[in-house]
Design an enzyme around this catalytic site. Structure first.
Site, PDB file in Angstrom:
ATOM      1  N   GLU A 286      -4.776  29.538 -18.646  1.00  0.00           N
ATOM      2  CA  GLU A 286      -5.622  28.781 -19.579  1.00  0.00           C
ATOM      3  C   GLU A 286      -5.547  29.372 -20.992  1.00  0.00           C
ATOM      4  O   GLU A 286      -5.612  30.586 -21.165  1.00  0.00           O
ATOM      5  CB  GLU A 286      -7.066  28.812 -19.083  1.00  0.00           C
ATOM      6  CG  GLU A 286      -8.065  28.104 -19.988  1.00  0.00           C
ATOM      7  CD  GLU A 286      -9.490  28.337 -19.557  1.00  0.00           C
ATOM      8  OE1 GLU A 286     -10.379  27.614 -20.060  1.00  0.00           O
ATOM      9  OE2 GLU A 286      -9.732  29.235 -18.736  1.00  0.00           O
ATOM     10  N   LYS A 348      -9.226  19.302 -20.343  1.00  0.00           N
ATOM     11  CA  LYS A 348     -10.340  19.713 -19.498  1.00  0.00           C
ATOM     12  C   LYS A 348     -11.482  18.711 -19.641  1.00  0.00           C
ATOM     13  O   LYS A 348     -11.868  18.341 -20.747  1.00  0.00           O
ATOM     14  CB  LYS A 348     -10.811  21.113 -19.897  1.00  0.00           C
ATOM     15  CG  LYS A 348     -11.852  21.711 -18.952  1.00  0.00           C
ATOM     16  CD  LYS A 348     -12.196  23.143 -19.341  1.00  0.00           C
ATOM     17  CE  LYS A 348     -13.163  23.785 -18.367  1.00  0.00           C
ATOM     18  NZ  LYS A 348     -13.523  25.165 -18.772  1.00  0.00           N
ATOM     19  N   CYS A 401      -9.838  26.134 -15.436  1.00  0.00           N
ATOM     20  CA  CYS A 401     -10.929  27.086 -15.261  1.00  0.00           C
ATOM     21  C   CYS A 401     -11.890  26.632 -14.162  1.00  0.00           C
ATOM     22  O   CYS A 401     -11.480  26.314 -13.062  1.00  0.00           O
ATOM     23  CB  CYS A 401     -11.648  27.315 -16.591  1.00  0.00           C
ATOM     24  SG  CYS A 401     -12.787  28.723 -16.581  1.00  0.00           S
TER      25      CYS A 401
END
Length: 529
Positions: A286, A348, A401
């Site tokens: 990430e 995301k 994440c």
């Protein structure tokens, strides 16, 4: 044991609150990296006895009768989340001079907020409380509802769900593919709380029988599923996972960006292990790229030289749309082809409150509250989750994440993707329980989805996990290197509808609790009222 139960039941005031706090904290030992699931066989019977002692008094106001069981659950939850999530405060010490003031908000405030859900769980259970086995069913149903709510209320944070305590190894993870996490949460609490019935003769034999049957099915299904696994599955693709272990203190430091990028390039360009083919896919963690890639054309040239013919690089990166004041920043995975071009991207969707965006930003900014961690900017949430393709053919379902912690997010064997991709940066939390807990939840998602998992973490835990939750190969926390792994070709389907199975378990528990409550009423006993 009857003497112990009696003492717990008679606890009052601060002593009862302290007992609930300690019981919850002890239950946290069931979560990674300790994985002492037997702790729950102590904590939940104590919780049952504490609720037994929360009987209403004649003439007592309704509000006080409602508050007492809620308070027991809240103190239990506060102890559980305090002991299980204390490590979240480590993120604020990366730049202690700016954010140390907020340490109590993370270490105490987050557990206090999450404890509200367990207060609700006990309150709901107390509504159908009785003097027999039905109260165990009521508690299990209450926790199942609370854990389900914890998955989406206030953006959701279902970290360390109680059901995970019953899944420390792949053998015990397989049930997630059959009854879903809500069902696992309910059954886990029922089983963990069952020893409380050792001091109650009413209905304990059928309750113990159900608990024993649930354990047998849980272990038996896991053994059956693993026994049917292909011992030598075909290879889906060869992947290289890069784990650079960049210090979080350096992550956005302009003075070291070139060194960070050079480290990523060097690790990625290492020759494959002896006898192994060149990787089809290279994966970076990430926000691995330490600058906005579109601002650095020379970086794209370097990536074109890195990515060989027929290869793809999936790299965590900040993606920008628009210019200047109108610019929108996304925490993304970008797919880079062998010509150095960005051929696809996935943004995301589930952003971290106070970390990646500010809830109620206008209101909070007026009183001086800002984001608690530093990055390039506040992020904008993505609108959808596309599949990312590779030239070799396999497609990935991407999660960035903590998106991977949400139960059922990757489906139950019905996704069109060939594997799950998870990129993360847990360097915020150092060598604490956080990265281990995060990795466990990623393992469970692989089992739910019936697909292998490719996971790249800045400082770990990077790994390839097969569709049964078994680790194919992995890097330890804080290791530095490039991990070459063959991803197995596995597409497992779920037996029936796991989500409906979870609902069915909850319905049976509520019915059982209701029958026990009605029988207690006929004997002159009632629940919270």
């Amino acid at each position: 044991m009857e003497r112990l139960a009696g003492r717990v039941i008679l606890l009052w005031g601060w002593r009862r609150a302290l007992a609930a706090l300690c019981a919850g904290a002890f239950a946290a030992l069931a979560q990674p990296p300790v994985d002492f699931f037997a702790a729950c066989f102590v904590s939940f019977p104590v919780l049952v006895w504490l609720i037994d002692g929360a009987a209403s008094q004649p003439g007592e106001r309704l509000a006080r009768r409602m508050l007492r069981p809620f308070a027991i659950g809240w103190w239990f939850g506060f102890g559980y989340f305090l002991a299980g999530l204390w490590w979240t405060g480590a993120a604020l010490l990366v730049e202690a001079e700016l954010f140390a003031w907020a340490l109590p908000l993370a270490v105490l405030g987050l557990p206090a907020l999450l404890a509200l859900f367990y207060g609700l769980a006990v309150f709901l259970a107390r509504l159908l409380w009785s003097d027999g086995a039905g109260r165990i069913a009521a508690l299990a149903a209450g926790f199942a509802v609370a854990e389900w709510l914890r998955g989406f209320v206030l953006t959701g944070f279902p970290w360390n769900a109680i059901g995970q305590a019953a899944m420390p190894v792949p053998l015990m993870m397989q049930s997630a593919s059959a009854v879903s996490m809500p069902g696992i949460n309910a059954l886990a609490v029922f089983i963990f709380a069952a020893p409380a019935l050792l001091v109650s003769a009413r209905g304990r034999v059928p309750a113990f029988a159900v608990a024993a049957l649930a354990v047998a099915l849980h272990l038996g299904y896991g053994a059956w599923r693993l026994n049917g696994a292909d011992a030598a599955p075909e290879t889906l693709l060869e992947v290289r996972i890069v784990q650079p272990s960049i210090s979080q203190a350096e992550k956005w430091d302009a003075a070291v960006r070139e060194r960070i990028f050079a480290t990523l390039l060097e690790l990625s360009a290492r020759p494959p292990r002896e006898g192994a083919a060149a990787p089809d896919l290279i994966v970076w963690p990430e926000t691995a790229i330490p600058f906005v890639l579109s601002d650095r054309p020379e970086a794209l040239v370097a990536l074109a030289e890195l990515v060989g013919e027929g290869q793809t690089l999936f790299a965590g990166s900040v993606r920008v749309e628009g210019e200047r004041a109108d610019a929108r920043y996304y925490n993304a995975i970008v797919a880079i082809g062998d010509d150095g071009e960005i051929v696809d991207a996935a943004d995301k969707i589930w952003l971290v409150p106070f970390g990646e965006f500010m809830p109620l930003a206008d209101l909070l900014s007026r009183i001086g509250v800002e984001k608690l961690v530093r990055s390039v900017s506040a992020f904008t949430a993505g609108s959808h989750r596309p599949l990312l393709a590779t030239p070799a053919g396999p497609t990935a379902l991407p999660f960035i994440c903590y998106e991977i912690i949400f139960p059922g997010m990757a489906g139950y064997g019905d996704t069109e993707a060939d594997f799950i991709l998870n990129v993360t940066n847990d360097a915020w939390f150092g060598n604490t329980p956080g990265p281990y807990q995060h990795f466990r939840q990623a393992q469970i998602r692989a089992v739910e989805a019936g697909r292998p998992l490719v996971r790249a973490g800045n400082n770990g835990i990077s790994a390839v996990v097969d569709a049964y939750g078994r680790i194919v190969d992995a890097f330890a926390l804080d290791a530095v290197g490039a991990l070459d792994v063959a991803v197995p070709r596995q597409r497992l389907t779920a037996p029936g509808r796991p989500d409906l199975a979870g609902i069915g378990i909850l319905a049976v528990l509520v019915l059982w609790a209701g029958v026990g409550f009605h029988a207690a009423g006929r004997r002159g006993l009632t629940g919270i009222y």
